[in-house]
Design an enzyme around this catalytic site. Sequence first.
Site, PDB file in Angstrom:
ATOM      1  N   HIS A 190     -46.423  22.876 -29.720  1.00 51.39           N
ATOM      2  CA  HIS A 190     -45.669  21.727 -30.242  1.00 51.39           C
ATOM      3  C   HIS A 190     -44.155  21.911 -30.050  1.00 51.39           C
ATOM      4  O   HIS A 190     -43.369  21.340 -30.786  1.00 51.39           O
ATOM      5  CB  HIS A 190     -45.945  21.499 -31.738  1.00 51.39           C
ATOM      6  CG  HIS A 190     -47.397  21.534 -32.108  1.00 51.39           C
ATOM      7  ND1 HIS A 190     -48.192  20.411 -32.134  1.00 51.39           N
ATOM      8  CD2 HIS A 190     -48.210  22.572 -32.431  1.00 51.39           C
ATOM      9  CE1 HIS A 190     -49.431  20.750 -32.467  1.00 51.39           C
ATOM     10  NE2 HIS A 190     -49.469  22.062 -32.645  1.00 51.39           N
ATOM     11  N   GLU A 222     -34.642  18.364 -12.450  1.00 53.53           N
ATOM     12  CA  GLU A 222     -34.872  17.001 -12.953  1.00 53.53           C
ATOM     13  C   GLU A 222     -35.576  16.149 -11.909  1.00 53.53           C
ATOM     14  O   GLU A 222     -36.470  15.349 -12.225  1.00 53.53           O
ATOM     15  CB  GLU A 222     -33.546  16.354 -13.348  1.00 53.53           C
ATOM     16  CG  GLU A 222     -32.926  17.001 -14.584  1.00 53.53           C
ATOM     17  CD  GLU A 222     -31.480  16.575 -14.783  1.00 53.53           C
ATOM     18  OE1 GLU A 222     -31.255  15.521 -15.369  1.00 53.53           O
ATOM     19  OE2 GLU A 222     -30.580  17.303 -14.327  1.00 53.53           O
ATOM     20  N   SER A 233     -20.488  17.826 -13.212  1.00 55.48           N
ATOM     21  CA  SER A 233     -20.307  16.444 -13.641  1.00 55.48           C
ATOM     22  C   SER A 233     -18.944  15.972 -13.164  1.00 55.48           C
ATOM     23  O   SER A 233     -17.984  16.746 -13.127  1.00 55.48           O
ATOM     24  CB  SER A 233     -20.382  16.374 -15.162  1.00 55.48           C
ATOM     25  OG  SER A 233     -19.689  15.251 -15.636  1.00 55.48           O
ATOM     26  N   LYS A 253     -19.868  21.038 -17.435  1.00 56.67           N
ATOM     27  CA  LYS A 253     -21.294  20.824 -17.207  1.00 56.67           C
ATOM     28  C   LYS A 253     -21.837  21.571 -15.990  1.00 56.67           C
ATOM     29  O   LYS A 253     -21.146  21.785 -15.005  1.00 56.67           O
ATOM     30  CB  LYS A 253     -21.594  19.321 -16.998  1.00 56.67           C
ATOM     31  CG  LYS A 253     -21.373  18.467 -18.202  1.00 56.67           C
ATOM     32  CD  LYS A 253     -22.477  18.576 -19.261  1.00 56.67           C
ATOM     33  CE  LYS A 253     -23.802  18.023 -18.838  1.00 56.67           C
ATOM     34  NZ  LYS A 253     -23.864  16.571 -18.904  1.00 56.67           N
TER      35      LYS A 253
END
Length: 466
Positions: free
Chosen positions: A161, A295, A282, A288
């Site tokens: 979980h 992704e 970024s 970043k």
Amino acid sequence: MNQKSANQQWGGRFKSGPSTIMEQINTSIDFDKNLWQQDILSSLAHSEMLAKQNIISNEDKEKIHEGLKKIEKEILTGEFHFDKTLEDIHMNIEARLAERIGEAGKRLHTARSRNDQVATDFRLWIRQHIDELVSRVRHLMLNLAKRALEYADTAMPGFTHLQSAQPITFGHHLLAYVEMLCRDQGRLNDTRKRLNENPLGAAALAGTSFPIDRQMTAKLLKFDRPMANSLDAVSDRDFALEYLSALSIMAMHLSRMAEEIIIWCSPPFSFIKLSDAYTTGSSIMPQKRNPDAAELIRAKLGRISGALIGLLTVMKGLPLAYAKDMQEDKEQVFTATNTMILCLDASAGMIADLKANQDQMAHWAGSGFSTATDLADWLVKELKLPFRTAHHVTGKIVSYAEQHNLTLEKVPLKKMQEIEPLINTSIYSVLSVQASLASRTSEGGTAPANVRKSAQSWINQLKDKS
Ligand code: ARG
């Protein structure tokens, strides 16, 4: 008005050519040119067989072979002109052959139809790409196994979980993906076995009156045997669907692994770091470091399973035998294959690139009372409590620890004895993360000794084959 002339390959009974829009919807050359190698191979085999069976002369066969070899060169050097008005790769190559060698070229299509031709080419294409994918999967598995060996002792929190559950080793986690990928490879190889039958000779749908030898073309094209039923041979695309479903399952595995990489390298987790080679910056936030490759791998399953659903929908309800609907099979398979190759290679690269932050992982491995099960197991083993009772007692100790902001190891013996008087100091020997890990020696368990053995055995197996 200027009328187009009829198609030179099949336009005998047509007075004029197709409308521009008919041509646009009908043409497939922009994508089925991908099949050119397979188309030449199957034509070489077909003409070889025609000559052996005295259906064409040896002289014609020689001309056909020479012509096809020249066309192969033209395509390789980029000289070949792909013509949309000739619809597809089969007619492009055949028309060029006739242009180069005349009459003999026009005999190649004896006892054959584009229906069995395309089914043959497509099976050959998928077969070749299964082999290609299998070797790339192996490379990814090897990278995972190597990192698993390196991190065989590295503790990390195991989740259910996405809540801390029990400590595991990072190596064990990586090896879980090796197992999944091994089954993915198996699914691809199973698909290969079933698809490796020869449709050539089924002709349009009913077979042919020419005395062809389908065993011979099967052998020449390295198929296991001819397909038994001519209707089935030209009208099913289950092999492509099976391939796409194997790819979809594999893409799902890679998507899960990518998601974990994304979570692990998110700063609040900081379990791993990816180098500049696998991250992007970024344009506005200088701090970043985005895991874009991961992704995209997470997302690409959409394309691959989309191809599966797309082709299933094309095939649904199609009456036997061939229908032009089936021309829609190719782009789905080509896109899914290219996407899969990219995902496998990017995954292999990221796995080789990542660096584990072992301190951070170890810290969180011990968080969330992750050795509570070890405590309960100790009560069962040492005090002979039934597991349910042990679970209850452990719950009380955890609750005390939580209230007093302590780890389980730091709960005083006296406090534990207030809950269960028979508890003694030896309980502390099972409460550390390292002790918990070392004790998980059951078959398939996370103990570092298990992980080292399993990782080493994978490395040996995978190295032998590559
Ligand atoms: N380009 C076609 C396809 O991919 C080849 C078969 C065409 N056959 C036909 N009878 N029109 O399906």
